[in-house]
Design a protein around this motif. Structure first.
Motif, PDB file in Angstrom:
ATOM      1  N   UNK A 267     -21.935  -7.336   3.642  1.00  0.00           N
ATOM      2  CA  UNK A 267     -21.608  -7.434   2.367  1.00  0.00           C
ATOM      3  C   UNK A 267     -22.531  -8.362   1.761  1.00  0.00           C
ATOM      4  N   UNK A 268     -23.322  -8.111   0.473  1.00  0.00           N
ATOM      5  CA  UNK A 268     -24.361  -8.902  -0.120  1.00  0.00           C
ATOM      6  C   UNK A 268     -23.556  -9.741  -1.205  1.00  0.00           C
ATOM      7  N   UNK A 269     -23.469 -11.049  -0.886  1.00  0.00           N
ATOM      8  CA  UNK A 269     -22.481 -11.879  -1.770  1.00  0.00           C
ATOM      9  C   UNK A 269     -22.844 -12.136  -3.119  1.00  0.00           C
ATOM     10  N   UNK A 270     -22.087 -12.737  -3.998  1.00  0.00           N
ATOM     11  CA  UNK A 270     -22.419 -12.993  -5.505  1.00  0.00           C
ATOM     12  C   UNK A 270     -23.644 -13.844  -5.522  1.00  0.00           C
ATOM     13  N   UNK A 271     -24.070 -14.476  -4.806  1.00  0.00           N
ATOM     14  CA  UNK A 271     -25.308 -15.197  -4.708  1.00  0.00           C
ATOM     15  C   UNK A 271     -26.450 -14.421  -4.811  1.00  0.00           C
ATOM     16  N   UNK A 272     -26.215 -13.290  -4.581  1.00  0.00           N
ATOM     17  CA  UNK A 272     -27.608 -12.382  -4.431  1.00  0.00           C
ATOM     18  C   UNK A 272     -28.588 -12.691  -3.034  1.00  0.00           C
ATOM     19  N   UNK A 273     -27.777 -13.413  -2.170  1.00  0.00           N
ATOM     20  CA  UNK A 273     -28.513 -13.674  -0.997  1.00  0.00           C
ATOM     21  C   UNK A 273     -28.410 -12.641  -0.040  1.00  0.00           C
ATOM     22  N   UNK A 274     -29.240 -12.203   0.984  1.00  0.00           N
ATOM     23  CA  UNK A 274     -29.155 -11.027   1.886  1.00  0.00           C
ATOM     24  C   UNK A 274     -28.029 -11.278   2.642  1.00  0.00           C
ATOM     25  N   UNK A 275     -27.380 -10.190   3.332  1.00  0.00           N
ATOM     26  CA  UNK A 275     -26.553 -10.351   4.572  1.00  0.00           C
ATOM     27  C   UNK A 275     -27.257 -10.809   5.781  1.00  0.00           C
ATOM     28  N   UNK A 276     -26.672 -11.396   6.721  1.00  0.00           N
ATOM     29  CA  UNK A 276     -27.174 -12.174   7.772  1.00  0.00           C
ATOM     30  C   UNK A 276     -27.913 -10.915   8.735  1.00  0.00           C
ATOM     31  N   UNK A 277     -28.911 -11.208   9.345  1.00  0.00           N
ATOM     32  CA  UNK A 277     -29.601 -10.059  10.267  1.00  0.00           C
ATOM     33  C   UNK A 277     -28.706  -9.839  11.403  1.00  0.00           C
ATOM     34  N   UNK A 278     -28.324 -10.810  11.843  1.00  0.00           N
ATOM     35  CA  UNK A 278     -27.430 -10.660  13.168  1.00  0.00           C
ATOM     36  C   UNK A 278     -26.201  -9.782  12.781  1.00  0.00           C
ATOM     37  N   UNK A 279     -25.721  -9.852  11.630  1.00  0.00           N
ATOM     38  CA  UNK A 279     -24.547  -9.105  11.183  1.00  0.00           C
ATOM     39  C   UNK A 279     -24.911  -7.451  11.270  1.00  0.00           C
ATOM     40  N   UNK A 280     -26.280  -7.642  10.354  1.00  0.00           N
ATOM     41  CA  UNK A 280     -26.649  -6.017  10.402  1.00  0.00           C
ATOM     42  C   UNK A 280     -26.986  -5.256  11.766  1.00  0.00           C
ATOM     43  N   UNK A 281     -27.390  -6.201  12.706  1.00  0.00           N
ATOM     44  CA  UNK A 281     -27.929  -5.475  13.874  1.00  0.00           C
ATOM     45  C   UNK A 281     -26.501  -5.241  14.555  1.00  0.00           C
TER      46      UNK A 281
END
Ligand SMILES: Nc1ncnc2c1ncn2[C@@H]1O[C@H](COP(=O)(O)OP(=O)(O)OP(=O)(O)O)[C@@H](O)[C@H]1O
Ligand SMILES: [Mg+2]
Length: 292
Positions: A267-281
Protein backbone atom coordinates in the motif's frame (compact mmCIF):
# COMPACT_ATOMS: atom_id res chain seq x y z
CA UNK A 1 -28.11 8.12 13.85
CA UNK A 2 -24.38 8.86 13.45
CA UNK A 3 -22.00 6.28 11.89
CA UNK A 4 -18.30 6.96 11.65
CA UNK A 5 -16.02 5.85 8.76
CA UNK A 6 -12.33 6.65 8.53
CA UNK A 7 -10.94 7.64 5.17
CA UNK A 8 -7.25 8.03 4.42
CA UNK A 9 -7.66 11.82 4.40
CA UNK A 10 -10.95 12.58 6.13
CA UNK A 11 -12.94 11.89 9.28
CA UNK A 12 -16.18 10.63 7.78
CA UNK A 13 -19.61 10.47 9.42
CA UNK A 14 -23.03 9.45 8.15
CA UNK A 15 -26.20 11.16 9.38
CA UNK A 16 -29.89 11.38 8.49
CA UNK A 17 -31.51 14.75 7.67
CA UNK A 18 -34.94 15.78 9.02
CA UNK A 19 -36.30 14.86 5.56
CA UNK A 20 -34.82 11.38 6.20
CA UNK A 21 -32.07 11.68 3.54
CA UNK A 22 -28.69 10.04 4.33
CA UNK A 23 -25.81 12.54 4.16
CA UNK A 24 -22.10 11.77 4.41
CA UNK A 25 -19.86 14.40 6.03
CA UNK A 26 -16.08 14.44 5.40
CA UNK A 27 -13.81 16.65 7.50
CA UNK A 28 -10.43 17.41 5.96
CA UNK A 29 -7.40 18.80 7.79
CA UNK A 30 -7.44 16.62 10.89
CA UNK A 31 -5.97 13.29 9.77
CA UNK A 32 -3.37 15.09 7.65
CA UNK A 33 -2.92 18.65 8.95
CA UNK A 34 -3.52 21.62 6.62
CA UNK A 35 -0.75 24.13 7.49
CA UNK A 36 -2.76 27.36 7.54
CA UNK A 37 -5.96 29.13 6.45
CA UNK A 38 -4.39 30.15 3.10
CA UNK A 39 -3.71 26.47 2.25
CA UNK A 40 -7.20 25.48 3.35
CA UNK A 41 -8.81 28.12 1.11
CA UNK A 42 -6.62 26.99 -1.82
CA UNK A 43 -7.64 23.35 -1.25
CA UNK A 44 -11.31 24.36 -1.09
CA UNK A 45 -10.96 26.27 -4.38
CA UNK A 46 -9.28 23.25 -6.06
CA UNK A 47 -11.81 20.84 -4.49
CA UNK A 48 -14.73 22.83 -5.96
CA UNK A 49 -12.80 23.22 -9.24
CA UNK A 50 -12.37 19.43 -9.42
CA UNK A 51 -16.13 18.91 -9.31
CA UNK A 52 -16.84 21.59 -11.92
CA UNK A 53 -14.24 20.06 -14.24
CA UNK A 54 -15.71 16.58 -13.69
CA UNK A 55 -19.15 17.87 -14.66
CA UNK A 56 -17.73 19.62 -17.75
CA UNK A 57 -16.17 16.27 -18.77
CA UNK A 58 -19.59 14.64 -18.18
CA UNK A 59 -18.14 12.34 -15.53
CA UNK A 60 -21.04 11.24 -13.26
CA UNK A 61 -20.29 12.53 -9.75
CA UNK A 62 -22.36 12.98 -6.59
CA UNK A 63 -23.29 16.55 -5.67
CA UNK A 64 -21.54 18.00 -2.61
CA UNK A 65 -21.31 21.20 -0.58
CA UNK A 66 -18.00 22.41 0.87
CA UNK A 67 -17.55 24.92 3.71
CA UNK A 68 -14.66 26.17 5.85
CA UNK A 69 -14.57 25.38 9.57
CA UNK A 70 -13.19 28.17 11.73
CA UNK A 71 -12.05 25.88 14.55
CA UNK A 72 -10.43 28.12 17.13
CA UNK A 73 -10.98 25.45 19.75
CA UNK A 74 -8.69 22.96 18.05
CA UNK A 75 -6.53 25.80 16.66
CA UNK A 76 -6.53 23.66 13.54
CA UNK A 77 -7.44 24.53 9.96
CA UNK A 78 -10.11 22.20 8.61
CA UNK A 79 -13.05 22.18 6.19
CA UNK A 80 -16.11 19.99 5.65
CA UNK A 81 -17.72 18.41 2.59
CA UNK A 82 -21.31 17.10 2.63
CA UNK A 83 -22.42 14.56 0.03
CA UNK A 84 -25.47 12.46 -0.69
CA UNK A 85 -24.88 8.90 0.60
CA UNK A 86 -24.64 6.43 -2.29
CA UNK A 87 -26.10 3.17 -0.98
CA UNK A 88 -24.49 0.66 -3.33
CA UNK A 89 -20.67 0.75 -3.36
CA UNK A 90 -19.24 -0.58 -6.66
CA UNK A 91 -17.01 -3.04 -4.78
CA UNK A 92 -20.06 -4.69 -3.18
CA UNK A 93 -22.00 -4.69 -6.47
CA UNK A 94 -19.12 -6.28 -8.44
CA UNK A 95 -18.55 -8.91 -5.74
CA UNK A 96 -22.20 -9.99 -5.82
CA UNK A 97 -22.95 -9.74 -9.56
CA UNK A 98 -22.81 -13.19 -11.27
CA UNK A 99 -23.95 -12.13 -14.78
CA UNK A 100 -20.83 -11.56 -17.01
CA UNK A 101 -22.68 -9.05 -19.24
CA UNK A 102 -23.70 -6.99 -16.23
CA UNK A 103 -20.16 -7.09 -14.77
CA UNK A 104 -18.79 -6.09 -18.16
CA UNK A 105 -21.28 -3.20 -18.43
CA UNK A 106 -20.16 -1.85 -15.02
CA UNK A 107 -16.45 -2.14 -15.91
CA UNK A 108 -17.17 -0.31 -19.21
CA UNK A 109 -18.81 2.59 -17.34
CA UNK A 110 -15.86 2.71 -14.88
CA UNK A 111 -13.27 2.75 -17.70
CA UNK A 112 -15.28 5.33 -19.67
CA UNK A 113 -14.66 7.83 -16.86
CA UNK A 114 -10.88 7.33 -17.08
CA UNK A 115 -11.04 7.62 -20.89
CA UNK A 116 -12.55 11.10 -20.42
CA UNK A 117 -9.89 12.25 -17.95
CA UNK A 118 -7.09 10.87 -20.14
CA UNK A 119 -8.48 12.53 -23.27
CA UNK A 120 -8.69 15.82 -21.35
CA UNK A 121 -4.93 15.65 -20.73
CA UNK A 122 -5.66 14.85 -17.08
CA UNK A 123 -7.55 18.10 -16.44
CA UNK A 124 -8.49 16.07 -13.35
CA UNK A 125 -7.35 12.65 -12.16
CA UNK A 126 -9.67 10.07 -10.55
CA UNK A 127 -8.50 7.64 -7.84
CA UNK A 128 -9.05 4.13 -9.38
CA UNK A 129 -9.76 2.40 -6.03
CA UNK A 130 -13.14 0.70 -6.72
CA UNK A 131 -14.42 1.77 -3.25
CA UNK A 132 -14.53 5.37 -4.53
CA UNK A 133 -17.40 4.50 -6.91
CA UNK A 134 -21.02 3.55 -6.35
CA UNK A 135 -24.35 2.94 -8.16
CA UNK A 136 -26.83 5.85 -8.29
CA UNK A 137 -29.97 5.64 -10.47
CA UNK A 138 -28.51 2.45 -11.98
CA UNK A 139 -25.38 4.35 -13.13
CA UNK A 140 -21.80 4.23 -11.85
CA UNK A 141 -20.91 7.49 -10.05
CA UNK A 142 -17.68 8.79 -8.46
CA UNK A 143 -17.56 10.45 -5.00
CA UNK A 144 -13.96 10.80 -3.83
CA UNK A 145 -12.81 14.32 -4.74
CA UNK A 146 -9.89 14.55 -2.30
CA UNK A 147 -7.09 15.17 -2.91
CA UNK A 148 -8.40 17.20 -5.88
CA UNK A 149 -5.71 16.01 -8.30
CA UNK A 150 -5.75 18.25 -11.40
CA UNK A 151 -3.85 20.20 -14.03
CA UNK A 152 -3.08 23.75 -12.84
CA UNK A 153 -3.20 26.84 -15.05
CA UNK A 154 0.63 26.98 -14.95
CA UNK A 155 0.75 23.53 -16.62
CA UNK A 156 1.93 21.64 -13.53
CA UNK A 157 -0.08 18.84 -11.89
CA UNK A 158 -1.52 19.23 -8.38
CA UNK A 159 -1.41 16.47 -5.77
CA UNK A 160 -1.70 16.75 -1.97
CA UNK A 161 0.25 16.42 0.23
CA UNK A 162 3.16 17.54 -1.96
CA UNK A 163 4.95 14.26 -2.91
CA UNK A 164 8.43 13.91 -1.36
CA UNK A 165 11.21 14.79 -3.87
CA UNK A 166 12.47 11.19 -4.13
CA UNK A 167 9.06 9.82 -5.16
CA UNK A 168 7.62 12.88 -6.95
CA UNK A 169 8.11 11.58 -10.51
CA UNK A 170 6.67 8.15 -9.59
CA UNK A 171 3.66 9.60 -7.73
CA UNK A 172 2.81 12.06 -10.51
CA UNK A 173 3.20 9.44 -13.28
CA UNK A 174 0.83 7.19 -11.35
CA UNK A 175 -1.95 9.82 -11.44
CA UNK A 176 -1.24 11.92 -14.52
CA UNK A 177 0.14 9.57 -17.21
CA UNK A 178 -0.76 6.33 -19.06
CA UNK A 179 1.06 4.53 -16.22
CA UNK A 180 -2.24 5.00 -14.39
CA UNK A 181 -3.34 1.86 -16.29
CA UNK A 182 -1.22 -0.14 -13.80
CA UNK A 183 -3.34 1.17 -10.91
CA UNK A 184 -6.63 0.75 -12.81
CA UNK A 185 -5.89 -2.89 -13.78
CA UNK A 186 -4.60 -3.69 -10.25
CA UNK A 187 -7.72 -2.23 -8.58
CA UNK A 188 -10.02 -4.14 -10.97
CA UNK A 189 -8.14 -7.41 -10.29
CA UNK A 190 -8.35 -6.74 -6.53
CA UNK A 191 -12.14 -7.14 -6.77
CA UNK A 192 -12.70 -9.30 -9.87
CA UNK A 193 -10.16 -12.01 -8.89
CA UNK A 194 -12.63 -13.07 -6.19
CA UNK A 195 -15.31 -14.55 -8.50
CA UNK A 196 -13.36 -14.53 -11.77
CA UNK A 197 -16.52 -13.72 -13.77
CA UNK A 198 -14.48 -11.82 -16.41
CA UNK A 199 -11.21 -13.35 -17.72
CA UNK A 200 -8.00 -11.27 -17.29
CA UNK A 201 -7.53 -11.20 -21.10
CA UNK A 202 -11.04 -9.74 -21.45
CA UNK A 203 -10.35 -7.06 -18.80
CA UNK A 204 -7.04 -6.12 -20.47
CA UNK A 205 -8.79 -5.85 -23.86
CA UNK A 206 -11.35 -3.50 -22.31
CA UNK A 207 -8.50 -1.36 -20.97
CA UNK A 208 -6.94 -1.29 -24.45
CA UNK A 209 -10.36 -0.36 -25.98
CA UNK A 210 -10.90 2.62 -23.65
CA UNK A 211 -7.34 3.74 -22.84
CA UNK A 212 -5.27 2.64 -25.86
CA UNK A 213 -2.26 0.48 -26.78
CA UNK A 214 0.30 2.20 -24.54
CA UNK A 215 -1.97 1.60 -21.53
CA UNK A 216 -2.25 -2.06 -22.62
CA UNK A 217 1.53 -2.39 -23.01
CA UNK A 218 2.02 -1.34 -19.38
CA UNK A 219 -0.20 -4.15 -18.05
CA UNK A 220 0.52 -7.08 -20.39
CA UNK A 221 3.06 -9.45 -18.75
CA UNK A 222 4.42 -12.89 -19.63
CA UNK A 223 5.48 -15.50 -17.11
CA UNK A 224 9.10 -14.59 -17.92
CA UNK A 225 8.37 -10.95 -17.02
CA UNK A 226 6.89 -12.11 -13.70
CA UNK A 227 10.07 -13.95 -12.72
CA UNK A 228 12.33 -11.07 -13.77
CA UNK A 229 10.29 -8.65 -11.61
CA UNK A 230 9.94 -10.99 -8.61
CA UNK A 231 13.63 -11.94 -8.53
CA UNK A 232 14.67 -8.29 -8.33
CA UNK A 233 11.89 -6.23 -6.71
CA UNK A 234 12.40 -2.46 -6.93
CA UNK A 235 10.97 0.38 -4.82
CA UNK A 236 8.51 1.36 -7.59
CA UNK A 237 7.12 -2.14 -8.17
CA UNK A 238 4.11 -1.98 -5.81
CA UNK A 239 1.60 -2.09 -8.66
CA UNK A 240 3.45 -4.80 -10.63
CA UNK A 241 3.33 -7.02 -7.52
CA UNK A 242 -0.39 -6.28 -7.11
CA UNK A 243 -1.14 -7.21 -10.73
CA UNK A 244 0.89 -10.46 -10.48
CA UNK A 245 -1.00 -11.34 -7.27
CA UNK A 246 -4.36 -10.78 -8.97
CA UNK A 247 -3.40 -12.83 -12.04
CA UNK A 248 -1.98 -15.72 -9.94
CA UNK A 249 -5.28 -15.77 -8.03
CA UNK A 250 -7.04 -16.26 -11.36
CA UNK A 251 -4.79 -19.36 -11.81
CA UNK A 252 -5.67 -20.54 -8.29
CA UNK A 253 -2.04 -20.19 -7.25
CA UNK A 254 -3.12 -17.60 -4.65
CA UNK A 255 -6.33 -17.27 -2.60
CA UNK A 256 -8.31 -14.02 -2.66
CA UNK A 257 -7.39 -13.41 1.00
CA UNK A 258 -3.75 -13.67 -0.01
CA UNK A 259 -4.39 -11.11 -2.78
CA UNK A 260 -5.81 -8.75 -0.14
CA UNK A 261 -2.71 -9.40 2.03
CA UNK A 262 -0.37 -8.53 -0.87
CA UNK A 263 -2.37 -5.32 -1.46
CA UNK A 264 -2.03 -4.41 2.22
CA UNK A 265 1.77 -4.77 2.35
CA UNK A 266 2.27 -2.91 -0.98
CA UNK A 267 0.00 0.00 0.00
CA UNK A 268 1.18 3.57 -0.82
CA UNK A 269 -0.01 5.69 2.14
CA UNK A 270 -1.91 9.01 1.83
CA UNK A 271 1.34 10.79 2.73
CA UNK A 272 2.66 9.77 -0.72
CA UNK A 273 5.66 8.06 0.85
CA UNK A 274 6.73 4.77 -0.78
CA UNK A 275 6.00 1.31 0.73
CA UNK A 276 8.83 -0.21 2.79
CA UNK A 277 11.43 -2.10 0.69
CA UNK A 278 11.25 -5.13 2.99
CA UNK A 279 7.46 -5.35 2.53
CA UNK A 280 7.84 -5.26 -1.24
CA UNK A 281 10.53 -7.98 -1.02
CA UNK A 282 8.26 -10.09 1.21
CA UNK A 283 5.47 -9.80 -1.38
CA UNK A 284 7.93 -10.77 -4.13
CA UNK A 285 9.07 -13.87 -2.25
CA UNK A 286 5.51 -15.07 -1.58
CA UNK A 287 4.57 -14.70 -5.26
CA UNK A 288 7.80 -16.30 -6.57
CA UNK A 289 7.24 -19.37 -4.38
CA UNK A 290 3.80 -19.88 -5.96
CA UNK A 291 5.34 -19.91 -9.43
CA UNK A 292 7.73 -22.78 -8.63
N1 LIG B 1 -20.96 9.76 -0.97
C1 LIG B 1 -20.68 8.55 -0.48
N2 LIG B 1 -21.64 7.59 -0.48
C2 LIG B 1 -21.37 6.35 0.02
N3 LIG B 1 -20.19 5.97 0.57
C3 LIG B 1 -19.22 6.89 0.60
C4 LIG B 1 -19.40 8.22 0.07
N4 LIG B 1 -18.24 8.91 0.24
C5 LIG B 1 -17.39 8.04 0.86
N5 LIG B 1 -17.95 6.84 1.07
C6 LIG B 1 -17.33 5.66 1.71
O1 LIG B 1 -16.26 6.11 2.53
C7 LIG B 1 -14.98 5.62 2.07
C8 LIG B 1 -13.94 6.70 2.20
O2 LIG B 1 -14.37 7.88 1.54
P1 LIG B 1 -13.39 8.65 0.54
O3 LIG B 1 -13.03 7.75 -0.55
O4 LIG B 1 -13.96 9.94 0.19
O5 LIG B 1 -12.17 8.94 1.50
P2 LIG B 1 -10.63 8.52 1.37
O6 LIG B 1 -9.94 9.36 2.36
O7 LIG B 1 -10.23 8.52 -0.01
O8 LIG B 1 -10.63 7.05 1.86
P3 LIG B 1 -10.30 5.73 1.06
O9 LIG B 1 -8.82 5.71 0.90
O10 LIG B 1 -10.88 4.70 1.93
O11 LIG B 1 -11.00 5.80 -0.26
C9 LIG B 1 -15.23 5.26 0.60
O12 LIG B 1 -14.30 4.27 0.18
C10 LIG B 1 -16.68 4.75 0.65
O13 LIG B 1 -16.71 3.41 1.13
MG1 LIG C 1 -11.25 7.22 -1.41
Amino acid sequence: MKTQFRGSYANISLSRTPSNKLIIKKIFGRIIKIKNKKDALLLIQLHRGFQEKAKKLRIPVVSSQISFINDDYNKSTAYVEKQLFVHNNLTTVLLSEKNPEQVSKLVNEYLKMFQKTWESGFAISLDPYIGNFGMYNKKVVYFDFFPPRQLLPNGSFFDWPEPPKESRAFILARHFSPEQSLIIYAQLLRVLSKNKILKTTYIKDLIRKFLGNQAFSYIDFSERDYIKILKNVQLYDAYLLRIIAGELCYRNLLTHDEVKYIFRITHIPATNALPKKEDLKKAGTILLERLD
